[in-house]
Design a protein around this motif. Structure first.
Motif, PDB file in Angstrom:
ATOM      1  N   LEU A  95       0.834  -1.202   0.000  1.00  0.00           N
ATOM      2  CA  LEU A  95       0.000   0.000   0.000  1.00  0.00           C
ATOM      3  C   LEU A  95       0.870   1.254   0.000  1.00  0.00           C
ATOM      4  O   LEU A  95       1.649   1.467   0.932  1.00  0.00           O
ATOM      5  CB  LEU A  95      -0.911   0.018   1.230  1.00  0.00           C
ATOM      6  N   PRO A  96       0.744   2.117  -1.007  1.00  0.00           N
ATOM      7  CA  PRO A  96       1.506   3.371  -1.023  1.00  0.00           C
ATOM      8  C   PRO A  96       1.005   4.338   0.045  1.00  0.00           C
ATOM      9  O   PRO A  96      -0.139   4.242   0.508  1.00  0.00           O
ATOM     10  CB  PRO A  96       1.245   3.935  -2.428  1.00  0.00           C
ATOM     11  N   HIS A  97       1.850   5.268   0.410  1.00  0.00           N
ATOM     12  CA  HIS A  97       1.504   6.229   1.454  1.00  0.00           C
ATOM     13  C   HIS A  97       0.226   6.995   1.136  1.00  0.00           C
ATOM     14  O   HIS A  97      -0.691   7.088   1.960  1.00  0.00           O
ATOM     15  CB  HIS A  97       2.654   7.222   1.648  1.00  0.00           C
ATOM     16  N   ASP A  98       0.134   7.577  -0.061  1.00  0.00           N
ATOM     17  CA  ASP A  98      -1.014   8.427  -0.390  1.00  0.00           C
ATOM     18  C   ASP A  98      -2.315   7.635  -0.458  1.00  0.00           C
ATOM     19  O   ASP A  98      -3.391   8.176  -0.196  1.00  0.00           O
ATOM     20  CB  ASP A  98      -0.781   9.149  -1.716  1.00  0.00           C
ATOM     21  N   GLU A  99      -2.223   6.358  -0.807  1.00  0.00           N
ATOM     22  CA  GLU A  99      -3.421   5.523  -0.847  1.00  0.00           C
ATOM     23  C   GLU A  99      -3.988   5.325   0.557  1.00  0.00           C
ATOM     24  O   GLU A  99      -5.197   5.273   0.752  1.00  0.00           O
ATOM     25  CB  GLU A  99      -3.088   4.166  -1.474  1.00  0.00           C
ATOM     26  N   VAL A 100      -3.106   5.238   1.532  1.00  0.00           N
ATOM     27  CA  VAL A 100      -3.541   4.997   2.909  1.00  0.00           C
ATOM     28  C   VAL A 100      -3.890   6.297   3.620  1.00  0.00           C
ATOM     29  O   VAL A 100      -4.964   6.430   4.217  1.00  0.00           O
ATOM     30  CB  VAL A 100      -2.446   4.258   3.700  1.00  0.00           C
ATOM     31  N   PHE A 101      -2.988   7.273   3.553  1.00  0.00           N
ATOM     32  CA  PHE A 101      -3.137   8.483   4.353  1.00  0.00           C
ATOM     33  C   PHE A 101      -3.666   9.684   3.571  1.00  0.00           C
ATOM     34  O   PHE A 101      -3.953  10.725   4.162  1.00  0.00           O
ATOM     35  CB  PHE A 101      -1.788   8.854   4.984  1.00  0.00           C
ATOM     36  N   GLY A 102      -3.790   9.550   2.252  1.00  0.00           N
ATOM     37  CA  GLY A 102      -4.256  10.671   1.455  1.00  0.00           C
ATOM     38  C   GLY A 102      -3.149  11.678   1.201  1.00  0.00           C
ATOM     39  O   GLY A 102      -1.997  11.489   1.599  1.00  0.00           O
ATOM     40  N   THR A 103      -3.504  12.766   0.550  1.00  0.00           N
ATOM     41  CA  THR A 103      -2.520  13.790   0.205  1.00  0.00           C
ATOM     42  C   THR A 103      -2.751  15.100   0.944  1.00  0.00           C
ATOM     43  O   THR A 103      -1.882  15.961   0.952  1.00  0.00           O
ATOM     44  CB  THR A 103      -2.537  14.064  -1.308  1.00  0.00           C
ATOM     45  N   THR A 104      -3.927  15.267   1.556  1.00  0.00           N
ATOM     46  CA  THR A 104      -4.212  16.477   2.323  1.00  0.00           C
ATOM     47  C   THR A 104      -4.856  16.089   3.648  1.00  0.00           C
ATOM     48  O   THR A 104      -5.320  14.960   3.834  1.00  0.00           O
ATOM     49  CB  THR A 104      -5.166  17.433   1.575  1.00  0.00           C
ATOM     50  N   LEU A 105      -4.889  17.049   4.553  1.00  0.00           N
ATOM     51  CA  LEU A 105      -5.489  16.814   5.862  1.00  0.00           C
ATOM     52  C   LEU A 105      -6.972  16.506   5.761  1.00  0.00           C
ATOM     53  O   LEU A 105      -7.550  15.871   6.639  1.00  0.00           O
ATOM     54  CB  LEU A 105      -5.276  18.053   6.739  1.00  0.00           C
ATOM     55  N   TRP A 106      -7.606  16.923   4.666  1.00  0.00           N
ATOM     56  CA  TRP A 106      -9.060  16.835   4.563  1.00  0.00           C
ATOM     57  C   TRP A 106      -9.526  15.619   3.764  1.00  0.00           C
ATOM     58  O   TRP A 106     -10.700  15.519   3.422  1.00  0.00           O
ATOM     59  CB  TRP A 106      -9.599  18.122   3.933  1.00  0.00           C
ATOM     60  N   ASP A 107      -8.632  14.689   3.455  1.00  0.00           N
ATOM     61  CA  ASP A 107      -9.048  13.483   2.746  1.00  0.00           C
ATOM     62  C   ASP A 107      -9.859  12.577   3.675  1.00  0.00           C
ATOM     63  O   ASP A 107      -9.516  12.391   4.849  1.00  0.00           O
ATOM     64  CB  ASP A 107      -7.823  12.724   2.225  1.00  0.00           C
ATOM     65  N   ALA A 108     -10.913  11.992   3.133  1.00  0.00           N
ATOM     66  CA  ALA A 108     -11.835  11.201   3.952  1.00  0.00           C
ATOM     67  C   ALA A 108     -11.183   9.945   4.512  1.00  0.00           C
ATOM     68  O   ALA A 108     -11.606   9.442   5.561  1.00  0.00           O
ATOM     69  CB  ALA A 108     -13.067  10.825   3.130  1.00  0.00           C
ATOM     70  N   ASN A 109     -10.164   9.420   3.831  1.00  0.00           N
ATOM     71  CA  ASN A 109      -9.541   8.207   4.364  1.00  0.00           C
ATOM     72  C   ASN A 109      -8.854   8.468   5.700  1.00  0.00           C
ATOM     73  O   ASN A 109      -8.796   7.590   6.563  1.00  0.00           O
ATOM     74  CB  ASN A 109      -8.571   7.586   3.361  1.00  0.00           C
ATOM     75  N   GLN A 110      -8.341   9.682   5.906  1.00  0.00           N
ATOM     76  CA  GLN A 110      -7.752  10.000   7.204  1.00  0.00           C
ATOM     77  C   GLN A 110      -8.813   9.991   8.299  1.00  0.00           C
ATOM     78  O   GLN A 110      -8.567   9.544   9.424  1.00  0.00           O
ATOM     79  CB  GLN A 110      -7.068  11.368   7.157  1.00  0.00           C
ATOM     80  N   PHE A 111      -9.991  10.486   7.969  1.00  0.00           N
ATOM     81  CA  PHE A 111     -11.088  10.480   8.936  1.00  0.00           C
ATOM     82  C   PHE A 111     -11.469   9.048   9.299  1.00  0.00           C
ATOM     83  O   PHE A 111     -11.671   8.721  10.477  1.00  0.00           O
ATOM     84  CB  PHE A 111     -12.288  11.217   8.346  1.00  0.00           C
ATOM     85  N   ALA A 112     -11.535   8.189   8.293  1.00  0.00           N
ATOM     86  CA  ALA A 112     -11.883   6.788   8.531  1.00  0.00           C
ATOM     87  C   ALA A 112     -10.828   6.096   9.385  1.00  0.00           C
ATOM     88  O   ALA A 112     -11.150   5.311  10.286  1.00  0.00           O
ATOM     89  CB  ALA A 112     -12.052   6.059   7.200  1.00  0.00           C
ATOM     90  N   LEU A 113      -9.557   6.391   9.124  1.00  0.00           N
ATOM     91  CA  LEU A 113      -8.487   5.796   9.927  1.00  0.00           C
ATOM     92  C   LEU A 113      -8.603   6.226  11.384  1.00  0.00           C
ATOM     93  O   LEU A 113      -8.399   5.430  12.304  1.00  0.00           O
ATOM     94  CB  LEU A 113      -7.119   6.205   9.377  1.00  0.00           C
ATOM     95  N   GLY A 114      -8.921   7.500  11.598  1.00  0.00           N
ATOM     96  CA  GLY A 114      -9.056   7.999  12.959  1.00  0.00           C
ATOM     97  C   GLY A 114     -10.178   7.316  13.718  1.00  0.00           C
ATOM     98  O   GLY A 114     -10.080   7.085  14.926  1.00  0.00           O
ATOM     99  N   LEU A 115     -11.257   6.979  13.013  1.00  0.00           N
ATOM    100  CA  LEU A 115     -12.373   6.282  13.654  1.00  0.00           C
ATOM    101  C   LEU A 115     -12.008   4.849  14.014  1.00  0.00           C
ATOM    102  O   LEU A 115     -12.345   4.358  15.092  1.00  0.00           O
ATOM    103  CB  LEU A 115     -13.585   6.263  12.720  1.00  0.00           C
ATOM    104  N   CYS A 116     -11.328   4.184  13.105  1.00  0.00           N
ATOM    105  CA  CYS A 116     -11.067   2.752  13.261  1.00  0.00           C
ATOM    106  C   CYS A 116      -9.791   2.451  14.043  1.00  0.00           C
ATOM    107  O   CYS A 116      -9.642   1.346  14.583  1.00  0.00           O
ATOM    108  CB  CYS A 116     -10.981   2.086  11.890  1.00  0.00           C
ATOM    109  N   VAL A 117      -8.875   3.406  14.082  1.00  0.00           N
ATOM    110  CA  VAL A 117      -7.598   3.190  14.775  1.00  0.00           C
ATOM    111  C   VAL A 117      -7.401   4.339  15.764  1.00  0.00           C
ATOM    112  O   VAL A 117      -6.671   5.290  15.497  1.00  0.00           O
ATOM    113  CB  VAL A 117      -6.421   3.118  13.781  1.00  0.00           C
ATOM    114  N   PRO A 118      -8.060   4.285  16.918  1.00  0.00           N
ATOM    115  CA  PRO A 118      -7.992   5.392  17.874  1.00  0.00           C
ATOM    116  C   PRO A 118      -6.694   5.393  18.673  1.00  0.00           C
ATOM    117  O   PRO A 118      -5.942   4.412  18.687  1.00  0.00           O
ATOM    118  CB  PRO A 118      -9.185   5.112  18.791  1.00  0.00           C
TER     119      PRO A 118
END
Length: 218
Positions: A95-118
């Motif tokens: 998994l590449p970095h941008d695929e997992v963490f996105g490219t900006t603070l406002w990408d929805a995948n970061q929000f999902a990670l925060g919910l699932c990995v507290p």
């Protein structure tokens, strides 16, 4: 929000509900900055009255303002001890970095990670030998993970240590988000009741994350 609440919501200044210390996102530095009302009221008031997202708590209010800063050498040394380095498990991910963490603070995948990995700090290290390390540090024990990402790479080295396998948690969260159709912010909702706060996806009965309410403090 129902129509009868719209006017009251629009007419109520949000600064009445903001704490003395908060962390707005600074566009110039592309980082969250610490703003203290007692130390710099003008800056605090400017951010409070602006049309931007503001973080009012880190780690459900259990942390200090230091959690909003970059990882320090002292923080690193308490996690990555000599024994931890020796005991870390090595694996690989595609998994590449941008695929997992996105490219900006406002990408929805970061929000999902925060919910699932507290209760996790995510920070980047400096590029060394062509690789940029991304660190994940648990806030409820001394578990950590480090992934060495390389530009245009197809396989990246992962090191994990501790009771929590943080990169495994990240991959599982990313898989879940992908299987749900990569939902955006608008697909999530929040319900608060006596039992706590519940984040749901698409419908209130499809709860993703629940946490107990904490006492308000300033």
């Amino acid at each position: 929000m129902t129509p009868d609440w719209v006017t009251a919501f629009a007419d109520t200044p949000r600064k009445r509900f903001l704490p003395s210390v908060m962390w707005p996102y600074d566009q110039a530095s592309e980082e969250h900055v610490t703003v203290d009302r007692s130390a710099d009221f003008e800056s605090w008031n400017r951010y409070a009255c602006s049309d931007m997202a503001i973080i009012t708590q880190w780690d459900d209010g259990a942390s200090t303002r230091a959690r909003a800063q970059r990882l320090t050498v002292g923080d690193y040394d308490t996690y990555v001890t000599a024994d931890a380095k020796e005991g870390a498990q090595k694996s690989h991910t595609a998994l590449p970095h941008d695929e997992v963490f996105g490219t900006t603070l406002w990408d929805a995948n970061q929000f999902a990670l925060g919910l699932c990995v507290p209760a996790v700090i995510h920070t980047k290290g400096l590029v060394e030998n062509g690789a940029r390390p991304v660190w994940l540090l648990s806030l409820n024990d001394r578990s950590w993970a480090c992934v060495l990402f390389r530009d245009n790479g197809a396989r990246f080295t992962v090191y994990q240590y501790g009771h929590r396998r943080l990169w495994d948690e990240i991959e599982a969260a990313h898989t879940w988000w992908t299987e749900q159709g990569r939902p955006g912010f608008g697909n999530f909702g929040l319900t608060i009741d006596k039992a706590g706060q519940h984040v749901w996806l698409d419908a209130e009965d499809n709860v993703v994350s629940s946490r107990p309410l904490i006492a308000a403090h300033d």
